[in-house]
Every structure is written in C-alpha cells, then in structure tokens.
Scaffold this motif. Sequence first.
Motif: not given
Length: 293
Positions: A84-85, A87, A89, A121
């Motif tokens: 995350v941060e 996200e 990919n 998630k």
Amino acid sequence: MPKGQIMKALSGFYYVKMEDRLIQCRGRGVFRNKNISPLVGDYVHYEFERDQEGTIMEVFDRKNELVRPPIANVDQAILVFSCVEPEFNPGLLDRFLVLIEYHDIEPIICLTKIDLVPKAKLPELESFIEDYRKIGYQVVITSSETAEGLENLLPLLKDKLSVFAGQSGVGKSSLLNALRPDLELKTAGISTHLGRGKHTTRHVELMDVNGGAVADTPGFSSLELMEMEVNDVTFCMPEFQRASEKCKFRGCLHINEPKCAVKTGVEEGTIPAYRYDHYLQFIQEIQDRKPRY
C-alpha cells in the motif's frame, strides 16, 4: 595497471573501488569518440594521476547492463513493490519482471509495508503472492518499520551485485536503511497531490550490505519495452514459456492461433488471467512502436 569496479558515478567522476578505498577517476577523452560510457558496476583498468585520483583507461566486457537504472554486471534485481501507499500494482510488476528477464537477470520480488495492509485487503494480496510463487518467483514480504522479513532478505544479498529497483515511494531507501542503519539514506513519503512517490535517490551507487554490493537506484514509474520484439515476451514470462512448448504452432503469439496452450492455460486457470492481459498489452505496445532507422 590496477583493476577495480566502479562503485559510484557522479558529476562526471567515477569512483573505483581499490581494496578498502575509492579512487576518484575520469574517463579517457577518447571514450566519447568511441561511444564508451562507463557504468556503475563496470570492471575497469585505471591509472593514477596523483593521490586518490586517476583516469579510467579500459572498460571490461559486461555480462549485462541496464539503461534505467544505468548499471552493469548485475546478478539479481530486488523488485521492491509496496503493498500500500502506493497500492500494489501487478501490471507494473509484470513490466519490471519482463524487462529483468529479458536482460538475463534473476528477479526477486520484495513486497514492503506489509504492516500497513488492512485486514480486508490481505486475501487479495495473498492471492497475488501465491500466483507469483507458483510461477517460480521468489517473493519476500517485509516491513521497514517492524523489521518483518528482513532476516529472509539479508542472506539473498551476500556475494551478489543486487539492484533495488521499483516505483518511487515504495520504500527502497527505507528498506536499505533497515538492513543497514548506518547508511542513513534520505527518504520521503508519498506526494498527496501526485499520488506517487517523491524521488529521493539522485544517482546510482553501490553499497556493501551483508557482504554484497547493493545499488539503491533512482525510482521511476514507467518502463518502455524499446529493445524487445514481440517474440521475446513469451520467453520473459516463465509460465508462458513452459506452456508454449505444447502450442500447435512454433512461434505462436498466443493471440489468435488455434490450439494455443497458453490460452488453454488461461481458460483452465493455470495461468493468471491478469498476467495474460498484461502480456497482450506488452505485445500491443511493441507492435505499435514506431520503427527505428
């Protein structure tokens, strides 16, 4: 004539390692005429001009080289992607993987910021991890904040020249600081305006981490498949290469051909559908590329 390895390139100078010190060097004037550009990672012959300064006289043949980042003789690429941060990919990861495979460099997937992943998630992320491990990729899950997974990453660096590569803001420098705190590499967070990382690394430099040479490279968010042809992509995606041996036609592009084992694998779920979608995107990008003369 002494031999050494370029550990850093900055402002027209090359810093060559000789035993336990760095020799500041410039390249020979004829290098420009001969289109020779020394890279970090190159093994070179050099001559002393005065104490701790010299001239690079010869650049030895490379086993491989990358353009972005500019580095040579790489053993493995640690592809650092945040959970995350920004996200996670998978499309960008597959692009990195294809290019690294094309250069015959061993890729290792390193996921960072696992401590920031919301519980909701986790199942989706674990599904991606399982997919890549089934393909045959080594996946290491880490957190620079909690030190989770660092004990699994450190042994992989020993006696290797490793590139830490990935999108800006994924935590490459933070991860290296966690592996070797005395480095004190500059870090920065995610730009809230742009939604992506801020560049903190401005040049390529090799650093000793657990007996290996590690490059913290300038981050970037896109990669072009400029050197590749359409037939190369299959051989840079391991599960496609394995399945293609059962395709009816040699040189099958896995798009419109009948009795294609890759498309069958996608239908049966043995090849992830998103990997096939990325494959089609890469093929289209290469086909749309303007010819170079």
